[in-house]
Scaffold this active site. Structure first.
Site, PDB file in Angstrom:
ATOM      1  N   SER A  46       0.642  -1.185  -0.011  1.00 45.32           N
ATOM      2  CA  SER A  46       0.081  -0.117   0.021  1.00 45.32           C
ATOM      3  C   SER A  46       0.886   1.134  -0.024  1.00 45.32           C
ATOM      4  O   SER A  46       0.443   2.498  -0.312  1.00 45.32           O
ATOM      5  CB  SER A  46      -0.871  -0.057   1.157  1.00 45.32           C
ATOM      6  OG  SER A  46      -0.295  -0.328   2.521  1.00 45.32           O
ATOM      7  N   ASP A  84       5.216  -7.186   2.433  1.00 48.42           N
ATOM      8  CA  ASP A  84       4.504  -7.763   1.253  1.00 48.42           C
ATOM      9  C   ASP A  84       5.312  -7.847  -0.045  1.00 48.42           C
ATOM     10  O   ASP A  84       6.399  -7.092  -0.455  1.00 48.42           O
ATOM     11  CB  ASP A  84       3.717  -6.711   0.552  1.00 48.42           C
ATOM     12  CG  ASP A  84       2.275  -6.689   1.298  1.00 48.42           C
ATOM     13  OD1 ASP A  84       1.715  -8.059   1.599  1.00 48.42           O
ATOM     14  OD2 ASP A  84       1.570  -5.695   0.962  1.00 48.42           O
ATOM     15  N   LYS A 112       3.856 -11.807   2.929  1.00 53.59           N
ATOM     16  CA  LYS A 112       2.602 -11.909   2.535  1.00 53.59           C
ATOM     17  C   LYS A 112       2.470 -11.852   1.015  1.00 53.59           C
ATOM     18  O   LYS A 112       3.027 -10.916   0.425  1.00 53.59           O
ATOM     19  CB  LYS A 112       1.850 -10.653   3.080  1.00 53.59           C
ATOM     20  CG  LYS A 112       0.443 -10.761   2.728  1.00 53.59           C
ATOM     21  CD  LYS A 112      -0.327  -9.824   3.768  1.00 53.59           C
ATOM     22  CE  LYS A 112      -0.331  -8.406   3.408  1.00 53.59           C
ATOM     23  NZ  LYS A 112      -0.918  -7.873   2.324  1.00 53.59           N
ATOM     24  N   GLU A 114      -0.657 -12.544  -2.359  1.00 59.48           N
ATOM     25  CA  GLU A 114      -1.975 -12.518  -2.510  1.00 59.48           C
ATOM     26  C   GLU A 114      -2.430 -13.563  -3.410  1.00 59.48           C
ATOM     27  O   GLU A 114      -1.831 -13.640  -4.637  1.00 59.48           O
ATOM     28  CB  GLU A 114      -2.235 -10.976  -3.206  1.00 59.48           C
ATOM     29  CG  GLU A 114      -2.023 -10.025  -2.045  1.00 59.48           C
ATOM     30  CD  GLU A 114      -2.371  -8.339  -3.068  1.00 59.48           C
ATOM     31  OE1 GLU A 114      -3.102  -8.525  -3.913  1.00 59.48           O
ATOM     32  OE2 GLU A 114      -1.902  -7.399  -2.322  1.00 59.48           O
ATOM     33  N   GLU A 181      -9.324  -9.525   3.123  1.00 59.53           N
ATOM     34  CA  GLU A 181      -9.774  -8.098   2.835  1.00 59.53           C
ATOM     35  C   GLU A 181     -10.858  -8.302   2.022  1.00 59.53           C
ATOM     36  O   GLU A 181     -11.345  -8.839   1.067  1.00 59.53           O
ATOM     37  CB  GLU A 181      -8.580  -7.519   1.961  1.00 59.53           C
ATOM     38  CG  GLU A 181      -8.788  -6.065   1.705  1.00 59.53           C
ATOM     39  CD  GLU A 181      -7.692  -5.292   1.098  1.00 59.53           C
ATOM     40  OE1 GLU A 181      -6.589  -6.043   1.119  1.00 59.53           O
ATOM     41  OE2 GLU A 181      -7.679  -4.179   0.446  1.00 59.53           O
TER      42      GLU A 181
HETATM   43  O1  KIV Z   1      -0.448  -3.422   1.754  1.00 63.24           O
HETATM   44  C1  KIV Z   1      -1.150  -3.233   2.527  1.00 63.24           C
HETATM   45  O2  KIV Z   1      -1.204  -2.322   3.325  1.00 63.24           O
HETATM   46  C2  KIV Z   1      -2.201  -4.301   2.752  1.00 63.24           C
HETATM   47  C3  KIV Z   1      -3.350  -4.063   3.880  1.00 63.24           C
HETATM   48  C4  KIV Z   1      -4.349  -3.117   3.225  1.00 63.24           C
HETATM   49  C5  KIV Z   1      -4.096  -5.161   4.352  1.00 63.24           C
HETATM   50  O3  KIV Z   1      -2.102  -5.572   2.264  1.00 63.24           O
END
Ligand code: KIV
Length: 264
Positions: A46, A84, A112, A114, A181
């Site tokens: 994000s 991420d 993380k 997706e 989400e």
């Molecule tokens: O990238 C991020 O901040 C996220 C959240 C919205 C869960 O994946």
């Protein structure tokens, strides 16, 4: 606070206790967020929207994620750091292994990614090599172009069933956590009970094991429309540290998110 580990978070789930997750992208906020006792810091992609001003997370690179992970690790006071893997950096299991290695070496404790069942092989490979994985299901922002916008997922019986099955498969393949989400609250509750690993929610109602928000959203400093799952914690706080503290307390007490922050 002692260092938060996967064991800490599993024990919280087993005891029926909730935990708090917030994004941070730099050392200063990582210090504030972790000092408030927030169990997990998410270095989310994000940052592409919040810091870089893009209209999606797609332009974010692995090098940028590694840079911000290193910044966060520098300020962190004992929280678990989750980072991420960005768009197209884990399209094959081999790519995932190479790029997850870069984030772990930058200071992440868990990565993380997706997607659903197609990630099974990747998750098994990473887990075997010592990289814990959180699988992000539901609205997966890196797939915004395929999803046709930022929409609630799992509203019909078929896609809801698919999400439950995906969650179970990913746990069996070695996922250490799930993040849901923008999924209906009842479905999020069902998935949280169907797996033993902790489930983090955002726009997923009050029944998940943990809650995440984008820090800038909960501080009320994000421009544009406020999604219904966001609460401005600065409204009742007299400092940023106070707002972060209050967020953690409300998540642990189960008072945030309330029903009104979820989807039917
Ligand atoms: O990238 C991020 O901040 C996220 C959240 C919205 C869960 O994946």
């Amino acid at each position: 606070m002692n260092n938060v580990t996967l064991h800490t978070l599993s024990a919280l789930k087993q005891d029926g206790k909730k935990f708090a997750v917030l994004t941070a992208y730099d050392a200063c906020f990582a210090q504030l967020v972790s000092s408030a006792g927030t169990e997990v810091i998410l270095v989310g992609d994000s940052l592409g929207m919040v810091l870089q001003g893009h209209d999606s997370t797609l332009p974010v690179t692995v090098d940028e994620m590694a840079y911000h992970t290193r910044c966060v690790a520098g300020g962190n006071q004992g929280a678990m750091v989750m980072s991420d893997l960005p768009f197209m950096s884990y399209a094959t299991p081999e790519q995932a292994m190479l790029n997850a290695g870069k984030l772990m070496q930058a200071g992440a404790h868990i990565i993380k990614i997706e997607g659903g069942a197609w990630l099974a092989e990747t998750i098994a490979l990473l887990a075997d090599r010592g990289v814990p994985v959180c699988a992000h299901l539901g609205l997966t922002p890196q797939a915004v172009n395929r999803l046709g916008g930022y929409r609630v997922q799992g509203r019909d019986a078929t896609s809801a069933r698919q999400m439950i099955d995906d969650a179970i498969v990913l746990e069996q393949q070695g996922a250490s956590m799930l993040l849901l989400e923008c999924v209906p609250s009842l479905l999020a509750g069902e998935i949280s009970r169907a797996v033993d690993i902790p489930v983090i929610g955002i726009g997923a109602g009050p029944q998940t094991d943990a809650q995440v928000l984008v820090l800038h959203d909960m501080l009320g400093i994000t421009a544009g429309r406020k999604p219904r799952f966001v609460k401005d914690f600065m409204a009742d706080a007299d400092s940023i540290a106070g707002a972060i503290q209050s967020y953690g307390e409300q998540v642990r007490a189960g008072t945030f998110p309330a029903d009104e922050h979820g989807f039917e």
